[in-house]
Scaffold this motif. Structure first.
Motif, PDB file in Angstrom:
ATOM      1  N   PHE A  15       0.821  -1.062   0.072  1.00 16.49           N
ATOM      2  CA  PHE A  15       0.112  -0.108  -0.045  1.00 16.49           C
ATOM      3  C   PHE A  15       0.911   1.165   0.067  1.00 16.49           C
ATOM      4  O   PHE A  15       0.503   2.620  -0.710  1.00 16.49           O
ATOM      5  CB  PHE A  15      -0.979   0.083   1.243  1.00 16.49           C
ATOM      6  N   VAL A  16       1.986   1.258   0.601  1.00 22.39           N
ATOM      7  CA  VAL A  16       2.954   2.405   0.892  1.00 22.39           C
ATOM      8  C   VAL A  16       4.157   2.604  -0.033  1.00 22.39           C
ATOM      9  O   VAL A  16       4.392   1.458  -0.250  1.00 22.39           O
ATOM     10  CB  VAL A  16       3.596   2.654   2.179  1.00 22.39           C
ATOM     11  N   THR A  17       4.033   3.648  -0.911  1.00 22.16           N
ATOM     12  CA  THR A  17       5.245   3.776  -1.680  1.00 22.16           C
ATOM     13  C   THR A  17       6.330   4.346  -1.021  1.00 22.16           C
ATOM     14  O   THR A  17       6.250   5.712  -0.481  1.00 22.16           O
ATOM     15  CB  THR A  17       4.914   4.572  -2.980  1.00 22.16           C
ATOM     16  N   LEU A  18       7.497   3.579  -1.000  1.00 22.79           N
ATOM     17  CA  LEU A  18       8.861   4.125  -0.031  1.00 22.79           C
ATOM     18  C   LEU A  18       9.689   4.344  -1.071  1.00 22.79           C
ATOM     19  O   LEU A  18      10.245   3.681  -1.883  1.00 22.79           O
ATOM     20  CB  LEU A  18       9.102   2.960   0.552  1.00 22.79           C
ATOM     21  N   GLY A  19      10.272   5.616  -0.957  1.00 20.73           N
ATOM     22  CA  GLY A  19      11.334   6.265  -1.546  1.00 20.73           C
ATOM     23  C   GLY A  19      12.520   5.338  -1.614  1.00 20.73           C
ATOM     24  O   GLY A  19      12.882   4.535  -0.710  1.00 20.73           O
ATOM     25  N   SER A  20      13.258   5.263  -2.773  1.00 20.39           N
ATOM     26  CA  SER A  20      14.304   4.329  -3.115  1.00 20.39           C
ATOM     27  C   SER A  20      15.694   4.876  -2.801  1.00 20.39           C
ATOM     28  O   SER A  20      15.897   6.291  -2.946  1.00 20.39           O
ATOM     29  CB  SER A  20      14.524   4.152  -4.611  1.00 20.39           C
ATOM     30  N   VAL A  21      16.588   3.929  -2.381  1.00 21.06           N
ATOM     31  CA  VAL A  21      18.008   4.454  -2.173  1.00 21.06           C
ATOM     32  C   VAL A  21      19.023   3.553  -3.206  1.00 21.06           C
ATOM     33  O   VAL A  21      18.829   2.369  -2.655  1.00 21.06           O
ATOM     34  CB  VAL A  21      18.416   4.429  -0.493  1.00 21.06           C
ATOM     35  N   PHE A  22      19.618   3.932  -3.972  1.00 22.12           N
ATOM     36  CA  PHE A  22      20.456   3.358  -4.897  1.00 22.12           C
ATOM     37  C   PHE A  22      22.122   3.381  -4.838  1.00 22.12           C
ATOM     38  O   PHE A  22      22.220   4.538  -4.387  1.00 22.12           O
ATOM     39  CB  PHE A  22      20.127   3.555  -6.408  1.00 22.12           C
ATOM     40  N   SER A  23      22.893   2.654  -4.915  1.00 22.00           N
ATOM     41  CA  SER A  23      24.261   2.840  -5.038  1.00 22.00           C
ATOM     42  C   SER A  23      24.173   3.277  -6.521  1.00 22.00           C
ATOM     43  O   SER A  23      23.459   3.055  -7.506  1.00 22.00           O
ATOM     44  CB  SER A  23      24.970   1.331  -5.125  1.00 22.00           C
ATOM     45  N   ASN A  24      25.468   3.851  -7.071  1.00 23.28           N
ATOM     46  CA  ASN A  24      25.821   4.353  -8.106  1.00 23.28           C
ATOM     47  C   ASN A  24      25.786   3.097  -9.211  1.00 23.28           C
ATOM     48  O   ASN A  24      25.429   3.323 -10.663  1.00 23.28           O
ATOM     49  CB  ASN A  24      27.030   4.783  -8.284  1.00 23.28           C
ATOM     50  N   ARG A  25      26.431   1.863  -8.870  1.00 24.16           N
ATOM     51  CA  ARG A  25      26.235   0.656  -9.703  1.00 24.16           C
ATOM     52  C   ARG A  25      24.810   0.289  -9.989  1.00 24.16           C
ATOM     53  O   ARG A  25      24.568   0.035 -11.413  1.00 24.16           O
ATOM     54  CB  ARG A  25      27.043  -0.445  -8.977  1.00 24.16           C
ATOM     55  N   GLN A  26      23.732   0.406  -8.992  1.00 25.22           N
ATOM     56  CA  GLN A  26      22.394   0.061  -9.212  1.00 25.22           C
ATOM     57  C   GLN A  26      21.831   0.906 -10.160  1.00 25.22           C
ATOM     58  O   GLN A  26      20.958   0.545 -11.035  1.00 25.22           O
ATOM     59  CB  GLN A  26      21.874   0.058  -7.982  1.00 25.22           C
ATOM     60  N   LEU A  27      22.009   2.206 -10.067  1.00 23.77           N
ATOM     61  CA  LEU A  27      21.371   3.119 -11.093  1.00 23.77           C
ATOM     62  C   LEU A  27      21.842   2.732 -12.661  1.00 23.77           C
ATOM     63  O   LEU A  27      21.213   3.059 -13.415  1.00 23.77           O
ATOM     64  CB  LEU A  27      21.879   4.521 -10.887  1.00 23.77           C
TER      65      LEU A  27
END
Length: 318
Positions: A233-245
């Motif tokens: 139900f809840v949209t939670l902001g994302s946190v990525f590494s530079n590799r993941q981007l």
């Protein structure tokens, strides 16, 4: 308007927040002085680019103002936030889900905030006493250990109390055990899931919020009570590494055609679910009619960075 004098610790925090946000922090103080502290005594709003901190109850102004300032600082420094892009189709039910999940999210942020307040001398004995009174104003004692309609609220309230008191919980343990034996046992199980690692970075906050949604529902299941389903139900902001981007969308997300509706379109929502944590990370716009296969094939092949920037989705880099 009340004449409030903030101490030096809070003034330094105010200066730090003012450096991080585009406008300025202003205050709107009330005059009520209830003698207890509780989460609903203050809130924030934005007006003409300035952040307004509304303090309705001035029982403990340094505690309450610093609490709101720390929330503002987390928001301004890339800690992921939550949003509500879905609807069950029933407004009252949606509002209940939003209240519960927002409170859970806030409790996770409090692992960071209360720790800061404690280290800066703001969780005084007086404030700890006023917090206990706030708990007692919020939830009634259990009736002879019976389950009732307040179990969700008791679980939320006692979970935050465990975070607030931390190593000082012994001060209130006997009172809580007397008044809320079932709820306290459940809250302690959830709490243990949340304190495995410190919440000292955007990535750590996100990871712990996901754990909170999982652990809260797991406890409700143990009580045979309806679960909340915050992970969908809840949209939670994302946190990525530079590799993941640089990775393709298909490597980190799967698109779920949910039974829950998109709040904007009132159609079944397309939710970006994390492959590893199964958490709602974004809600996609409805694909073009009769071209959904092409749409999803293209989207899955995009880089994470390109998709998030194309959809104007907030994210943090660790």
């Amino acid at each position: 308007m009340s004449d409030i004098k903030l101490n030096s610790e809070v003034k330094e925090l105010l200066d730090e927040v003012n450096e991080k946000i585009s406008g300025e922090v202003t205050f709107d103080y009330g005059t009520e002085k209830s003698g207890y502290v509780r989460y609903d005594q203050s809130y924030q709003s934005w007006q003409n680019g300035d952040l307004i901190i509304h303090v309705k109850d001035i029982t403990a102004p340094n505690y309450t103002v610093s609490h709101e300032l720390r929330h503002a600082l987390l928001d301004a420094t890339g800690y992921p936030m939550i949003s509500f892009n879905l609807t069950s189709g029933h407004q009252d039910f949606d509002e209940q889900l939003m209240i519960v999940t927002t409170t859970l999210y806030d409790t996770v942020t409090h692992l960071n905030i209360y720790n800061w307040q404690k280290s800066h001398g703001l969780l005084t004995n007086e404030v700890q006493t006023e917090y206990l009174k706030g708990v007692q104003q919020t939830i009634k004692p259990e009736e002879k250990g019976k389950m009732d309609g307040m179990m969700h609220l008791r679980l939320l309230t006692l979970l935050d109390a465990l975070v607030f008191y931390g190593n000082n919980f012994d001060k209130v343990a006997d009172q809580f055990q007397l008044d809320y034996p079932i709820s306290l046992q459940g809250a302690q199980k959830v709490y243990q899931e949340l304190i495995q690692k410190p919440v000292d970075s955007p990535f750590a906050l996100r990871r712990t919020v996901v754990k909170a949604f999982e652990a809260f529902d797991a406890q409700l299941e143990r009580w045979n009570l309806p679960t909340v389903g915050g992970k969908e139900f809840v949209t939670l902001g994302s946190v990525f590494s530079n590799r993941q981007l640089r990775l393709e969308v298909r490597q980190l997300f799967q698109i779920s055609h949910s039974e829950i509706q998109d709040k904007a379109t009132k159609q079944r929502a397309y939710i970006g679910i994390g492959v590893t944590d199964q958490q709602n990370a974004f809600v996609l716009p409805t694909p073009p009619q009769n071209k959904s296969e092409v749409f999803f094939k293209h989207m899955y092949g995009m880089s994470i960075k390109d998709l998030f920037e194309q959809l104007n989705l907030p994210y943090s880099v660790r």
